[in-house]
Design a protein around this motif. Sequence first.
Motif, mmCIF file in Angstrom:
data_model
loop_
_atom_site.group_PDB
_atom_site.id
_atom_site.type_symbol
_atom_site.label_atom_id
_atom_site.label_comp_id
_atom_site.label_asym_id
_atom_site.label_seq_id
_atom_site.Cartn_x
_atom_site.Cartn_y
_atom_site.Cartn_z
ATOM 1 N N SER A 31 0.807 -1.221 0.000
ATOM 2 C CA SER A 31 0.000 0.000 0.000
ATOM 3 C C SER A 31 0.842 1.273 0.000
ATOM 4 C CB SER A 31 -0.922 0.006 1.219
ATOM 5 O OG SER A 31 -0.140 0.003 2.396
ATOM 6 N N VAL A 32 2.144 1.217 0.165
ATOM 7 C CA VAL A 32 2.972 2.419 0.253
ATOM 8 C C VAL A 32 3.691 2.731 -1.061
ATOM 9 C CG1 VAL A 32 3.318 2.210 2.734
ATOM 10 C CG2 VAL A 32 4.918 1.110 1.175
ATOM 11 N N VAL A 33 3.317 2.094 -2.141
ATOM 12 C CA VAL A 33 3.982 2.324 -3.427
ATOM 13 C C VAL A 33 3.686 3.738 -3.941
ATOM 14 C CG1 VAL A 33 4.043 1.593 -5.845
ATOM 15 C CG2 VAL A 33 3.964 -0.104 -4.026
ATOM 16 N N HIS A 34 2.502 4.227 -3.693
ATOM 17 C CA HIS A 34 2.090 5.511 -4.245
ATOM 18 C C HIS A 34 2.564 6.705 -3.414
ATOM 19 C CE1 HIS A 34 -0.338 3.210 -6.981
ATOM 20 N NE2 HIS A 34 -0.946 2.608 -5.960
ATOM 21 N N TYR A 35 3.178 6.483 -2.294
ATOM 22 C CA TYR A 35 3.603 7.567 -1.415
ATOM 23 C C TYR A 35 5.132 7.644 -1.403
ATOM 24 C CZ TYR A 35 -1.171 7.036 0.202
ATOM 25 O OH TYR A 35 -2.535 6.939 0.252
ATOM 26 N N PRO A 36 5.698 8.757 -1.832
ATOM 27 C CA PRO A 36 7.167 8.882 -1.816
ATOM 28 C C PRO A 36 7.669 9.119 -0.388
ATOM 29 C CG PRO A 36 6.174 10.914 -2.591
ATOM 30 C CD PRO A 36 5.051 9.915 -2.428
ATOM 31 N N PRO A 37 8.900 8.715 -0.111
ATOM 32 C CA PRO A 37 9.440 8.945 1.232
ATOM 33 C C PRO A 37 9.714 10.441 1.462
ATOM 34 C CG PRO A 37 11.128 8.056 -0.187
ATOM 35 C CD PRO A 37 9.846 8.001 -0.956
ATOM 36 N N PRO A 38 9.776 10.900 2.698
ATOM 37 C CA PRO A 38 10.027 12.324 2.962
ATOM 38 C C PRO A 38 11.466 12.694 2.603
ATOM 39 C CG PRO A 38 10.001 11.111 5.010
ATOM 40 C CD PRO A 38 9.584 10.152 3.929
ATOM 41 N N LEU A 39 11.655 13.926 2.230
ATOM 42 C CA LEU A 39 12.984 14.412 1.896
ATOM 43 C C LEU A 39 13.785 14.632 3.172
ATOM 44 C CD1 LEU A 39 12.041 17.008 -0.854
ATOM 45 C CD2 LEU A 39 12.959 14.706 -1.179
ATOM 46 N N LEU A 40 15.074 14.323 3.107
ATOM 47 C CA LEU A 40 15.947 14.519 4.254
ATOM 48 C C LEU A 40 16.517 15.930 4.225
ATOM 49 C CD1 LEU A 40 17.962 11.190 4.483
ATOM 50 C CD2 LEU A 40 16.192 12.022 6.008
#
Length: 126
Positions: A104-113
Amino acid sequence: MALNVLASTFSFAVAQHYCGEDLVDFSFFGKAESCGMDMQQPSDSHQHKLQKKQCCDDETLSVQGNGDLLLSVENLSVGEHQFLVAFTYSYINLFEGLQENIVSVVHYPPPLLVKDIQILDQTFLI
């Protein structure tokens, strides 16, 4: 609980050989060996009447387990058969895997560092 059931259904026998009042031999799996002092049966028919008291004695201690825990399929009622079939079917189907792997997390990009958190907190993997 399984050890309690095993202990209650376990049966065994111990054979003991006494010579006089002394324990000479004991065995868990067969007949205890004799001490060799057993009196032989006399061959004369006249001596059968005069028999001496034997000094050796064999004893067997046996413990019978509980046999009431054995179940029979023939003694089950129709409702118990239905429950057994339904339970077996649902238990077997419980472990079937899904046809496709759903992420389910494919559509959500990780947060920028913005900052390196490991260096700020000084936590390093060794």
